[in-house]
Motif scaffolding. Structure first.
Motif: not given
Length: 141
Positions: A85, A88, A91-92
């Protein structure tokens, strides 16, 4: 089987610990994923084999140690979803501070791994290892 899984797991662990994501992101990620995938059969097999220790132990001690190993195994795999979690999120979604949280969970895997393997100490307590001087030629005959 446990030996080879453990051997490969150790090398993949070294790969993601010593090759940082800054140095080579792909190598770091591939090694970490391989390490986590190899850890599942490694821990499950050691938990199953734990009640068949070769060294004289009471059944109660082995059962208690098996319970501890199950707990640590659960902590190890329980740390993976929040780690993913936060990875992400970093990075996202580019959330500030997410990488720090990710790093804490990443290193928690190492702590839980060392803790799991240190429980083998219970199984080896019945062993006495000694280094003795070699016998002289006269004593051998």
């Amino acid at each position: 089987a446990v030996f080879w899984i453990g051997f490969l797991r150790t090398w993949t662990c070294a790969g993601w610990v010593y090759v940082t994501s800054t140095d080579d992101h792909d190598v770091h990620d591939v090694m970490m994923i391989a390490y986590m995938l190899l850890t599942l059969p490694y821990m499950v097999l050691l938990i199953q084999l734990g009640d068949r220790a070769l060294f004289g132990h009471s059944v109660g001690r082995l059962a208690a140690n098996k319970s501890r190993r199950k707990l640590v195994c659960g902590l190890f795999f329980g740390a993976i979803p929040p780690m993913i979690y936060f990875f992400i999120s970093h990075k996202v979604h580019k959330i500030a501070g997410a990488y720090t949280s990710y790093a804490f969970f990443e290193w928690a895997l190492i702590v839980f791994d060392v803790l799991f393997d240190s429980l083998a100490m219970v199984e080896f307590k019945a062993l006495d290892l000694a280094i003795l001087p070699a016998k002289s030629d006269e004593q051998r005959d």
